[in-house]
Design a protein around this motif. Structure first.
Motif, PDB file in Angstrom:
ATOM      1  N   GLY A  59       0.772  -1.144  -0.054  1.00  0.00           N
ATOM      2  CA  GLY A  59       0.087  -0.006   0.068  1.00  0.00           C
ATOM      3  C   GLY A  59       0.680   1.199   0.035  1.00  0.00           C
ATOM      4  O   GLY A  59       0.720   2.131  -0.769  1.00  0.00           O
ATOM      5  N   PRO A  60       1.791   1.564   0.927  1.00  0.00           N
ATOM      6  CA  PRO A  60       2.540   2.841   1.086  1.00  0.00           C
ATOM      7  C   PRO A  60       3.637   3.059  -0.207  1.00  0.00           C
ATOM      8  O   PRO A  60       3.559   3.968  -0.882  1.00  0.00           O
ATOM      9  N   GLU A  61       4.037   1.615  -0.938  1.00  0.00           N
ATOM     10  CA  GLU A  61       4.645   1.834  -1.943  1.00  0.00           C
ATOM     11  C   GLU A  61       3.857   2.265  -3.434  1.00  0.00           C
ATOM     12  O   GLU A  61       4.332   3.336  -4.045  1.00  0.00           O
ATOM     13  N   TYR A  62       2.704   1.889  -3.483  1.00  0.00           N
ATOM     14  CA  TYR A  62       1.842   2.140  -4.460  1.00  0.00           C
ATOM     15  C   TYR A  62       1.361   3.452  -4.324  1.00  0.00           C
ATOM     16  O   TYR A  62       1.339   4.407  -5.215  1.00  0.00           O
ATOM     17  N   ALA A  63       1.270   4.186  -2.950  1.00  0.00           N
ATOM     18  CA  ALA A  63       0.686   5.666  -2.886  1.00  0.00           C
ATOM     19  C   ALA A  63       1.767   6.269  -3.402  1.00  0.00           C
ATOM     20  O   ALA A  63       1.438   7.442  -3.708  1.00  0.00           O
ATOM     21  N   ALA A  64       3.058   5.995  -2.852  1.00  0.00           N
ATOM     22  CA  ALA A  64       4.334   6.939  -3.201  1.00  0.00           C
ATOM     23  C   ALA A  64       4.298   6.839  -4.727  1.00  0.00           C
ATOM     24  O   ALA A  64       4.371   8.208  -5.231  1.00  0.00           O
ATOM     25  N   LEU A  65       4.291   5.815  -5.565  1.00  0.00           N
ATOM     26  CA  LEU A  65       4.480   5.849  -7.057  1.00  0.00           C
ATOM     27  C   LEU A  65       3.322   6.623  -7.549  1.00  0.00           C
ATOM     28  O   LEU A  65       3.585   7.432  -8.509  1.00  0.00           O
ATOM     29  N   ARG A  66       1.894   6.500  -7.123  1.00  0.00           N
ATOM     30  CA  ARG A  66       0.975   7.319  -7.610  1.00  0.00           C
ATOM     31  C   ARG A  66       1.022   9.001  -7.678  1.00  0.00           C
ATOM     32  O   ARG A  66       0.783   9.474  -8.450  1.00  0.00           O
ATOM     33  N   ASN A  67       1.557   9.412  -6.344  1.00  0.00           N
ATOM     34  CA  ASN A  67       1.773  10.645  -6.233  1.00  0.00           C
ATOM     35  C   ASN A  67       3.056  10.995  -7.172  1.00  0.00           C
ATOM     36  O   ASN A  67       2.829  12.295  -7.701  1.00  0.00           O
TER      37      ASN A  67
ATOM     38  N   ALA B  61       3.876  10.144 -10.096  1.00  0.00           N
ATOM     39  CA  ALA B  61       3.229  10.169 -11.256  1.00  0.00           C
ATOM     40  C   ALA B  61       2.255  11.155 -11.445  1.00  0.00           C
ATOM     41  O   ALA B  61       2.650  11.910 -12.390  1.00  0.00           O
ATOM     42  N   ASN B  62       1.521  11.623 -10.580  1.00  0.00           N
ATOM     43  CA  ASN B  62       0.759  12.843 -10.592  1.00  0.00           C
ATOM     44  C   ASN B  62       1.515  14.067 -10.604  1.00  0.00           C
ATOM     45  O   ASN B  62       1.339  15.044 -11.336  1.00  0.00           O
ATOM     46  N   ILE B  63       2.599  14.153  -9.813  1.00  0.00           N
ATOM     47  CA  ILE B  63       3.460  15.299  -9.617  1.00  0.00           C
ATOM     48  C   ILE B  63       4.377  15.541 -11.257  1.00  0.00           C
ATOM     49  O   ILE B  63       4.234  16.529 -11.586  1.00  0.00           O
TER      50      ILE B  63
ATOM     51  N   PRO C 182      -0.758  15.708  -5.997  1.00  0.00           N
ATOM     52  CA  PRO C 182      -0.860  14.396  -5.112  1.00  0.00           C
ATOM     53  C   PRO C 182      -2.095  13.742  -4.803  1.00  0.00           C
ATOM     54  O   PRO C 182      -2.985  14.357  -4.331  1.00  0.00           O
ATOM     55  N   THR C 183      -2.263  12.554  -5.079  1.00  0.00           N
ATOM     56  CA  THR C 183      -3.510  11.925  -4.797  1.00  0.00           C
ATOM     57  C   THR C 183      -3.648  11.411  -3.312  1.00  0.00           C
ATOM     58  O   THR C 183      -4.578  11.776  -2.736  1.00  0.00           O
ATOM     59  N   PHE C 184      -2.582  11.093  -2.724  1.00  0.00           N
ATOM     60  CA  PHE C 184      -2.691  10.754  -1.084  1.00  0.00           C
ATOM     61  C   PHE C 184      -1.799  11.519  -0.544  1.00  0.00           C
ATOM     62  O   PHE C 184      -0.484  11.700  -0.672  1.00  0.00           O
ATOM     63  N   THR C 185      -2.260  12.222   0.632  1.00  0.00           N
ATOM     64  CA  THR C 185      -1.482  13.328   1.484  1.00  0.00           C
ATOM     65  C   THR C 185      -0.784  12.460   2.547  1.00  0.00           C
ATOM     66  O   THR C 185       0.404  13.068   2.948  1.00  0.00           O
ATOM     67  N   SER C 186      -0.971  11.310   2.786  1.00  0.00           N
ATOM     68  CA  SER C 186       0.038  10.532   3.702  1.00  0.00           C
ATOM     69  C   SER C 186       0.255   9.020   3.153  1.00  0.00           C
ATOM     70  O   SER C 186      -0.561   8.346   3.447  1.00  0.00           O
TER      71      SER C 186
END
Length: 367
Positions: free
Chosen positions: A271-279, A281-283, A289-293
């Motif tokens: 989960g945390p790895e996916y959220a970091a890569l998703r942010n 990609a957005n940047i 960013p999609t996820f704030t934390s």
């Protein structure tokens, strides 16, 4: 008068020479019969091996070979449906020998005869291309269905399973796509055409237990339509099942089990790895960013690998029991089988129970 006496003397000398030559040749006579019953075999061929000398037996099974020079001869007797037999004999001048032959029936091998339509034909007489699945392949390979027995074993025939689900139908294509709307071949089981339009690609032979199959022949040429009609325009798959034989009762049992599982799964992010890569990609795309934390993007029970929830180890097991035997007038083979295949995806499986009775009863010579 002198020339007449000379001519008469020459004629008598010539006749005496011919008579002497005839007296010097030998003769072989005898009978050709069936070994088990002793019945005569009229029309059997009796020949001298490696020569043009030969004859046929008469209505009583008798033969006669004359004019044989003194020497050793190999004499062979043959008849359709019987094993030929060769005997060696020494013929002396002016001798008449008796040489009898008792021929045993010859059970013709399956690869020499092909069951077609309402009878049989020799393979050499068929005008179309024909292929067979080796009998040993059926016995040694754990297979789910008759179609799977053909897969990868016959040239010019493509067998594909419609889906990867256990028990899904197969599609068989002979010489590629055939007639419009229906490219399936005709399936013939023990001389009876079978079909099941409700089961796509199965052709009505999914009910067969592979352990009950004796042989599979495939008529690949369009000439199969001359035997079975237009329904065989895409070829024909001819299946012959096992039957009993006269003699002692025979009981056979076979069983096997196996497992199947996914050989390789995809490495997934937590989960945390996916959220970091998703942010990230957005940047890179100029978005917020999609996820704030990202570190908090871990469910209450941690990360979930849905492959572990979907895939599982499937157990396959097969059991077959058959009893066969009979007498000269009645033969039987009774078989039953249980097959279960567990899929690698949860809730996907196949369970099949087979029972089959194959009997032949001879009431009299006419029925």
């Amino acid at each position: 008068m002198l020339w007449k006496k000379a001519l008469l003397s020459f004629a008598l000398l010539l006749m005496g020479g011919v008579g002497s030559a005839i007296a010097q040749t030998g003769t072989i006579t005898g009978m050709v019969t069936e070994a088990s019953s002793g019945d005569a075999l009229p029309g059997a061929n009796v020949v001298i091996v490696d020569s043009q000398r030969g004859t046929s037996t008469d209505a009583n099974g008798a033969y006669r070979l004359t004019g044989l020079e003194p020497g050793t001869y190999q004499v062979r007797a043959s008849f359709v449906g019987f094993r030929s037999r060769t005997q060696e004999v020494d013929v002396a001048a002016g001798e008449t020998l008796e040489l009898n032959f008792a021929l045993a029936p010859d059970a013709m091998a399956m690869d020499e005869m092909v069951v077609v339509g309402y009878g049989t034909q020799e393979r050499s007489d068929l005008t179309g291309s024909i292929s067979s699945v080796p009998t040993e392949d059926l016995a040694e390979t754990p297979i789910e269905s008759a179609q799977e027995a053909i897969q990868g074993r016959v040239s010019g025939v493509t067998v594909t399973q419609n889906t990867g689900s256990p028990g899904s139908g197969f599609s068989i294509r002979i010489r590629g796509t055939g007639t419009t709307g229906n490219s399936n071949p005709l399936y013939v089981v023990d001389g009876v055409p079978v079909s099941d339009p409700t089961e796509t690609g199965a052709g009505g032979i999914s009910f067969l237990n592979p352990n009950d199959i004796e042989s599979i022949d495939i008529l690949k040429g369009a000439s199969a339509a001359a035997i079975y009609g237009a329904q065989a325009a895409n070829g024909a798959v001819i299946i012959t099942t096992k039957s009993g034989s006269a003699g002692e009762r025979s009981v056979s049992f076979s069983a096997y089990t196996g497992i199947q599982q996914t050989p390789r799964t995809i490495d997934m992010l937590e989960g945390p790895e996916y959220a970091a890569l998703r942010n990230e990609a957005n940047i890179n795309a100029g978005q917020a960013p999609t996820f704030t934390s990202p570190s908090a993007y871990l469910g209450p029970e941690g990360s979930t690998d849905y492959q572990d929830l979907v895939f599982e180890r499937g157990i396959t097991q097969n059991y077959s029991l058959a009893v066969s035997g009979g007498t000269e007038d009645l033969t039987y083979r009774i078989s039953s089988g249980y097959f279960e295949e567990g899929g690698i995806i949860d809730k996907s499986s196949l369970e099949r129970l087979n029972a089959r009775v194959n009997t032949e009863f001879e009431v009299n010579d006419l029925l």
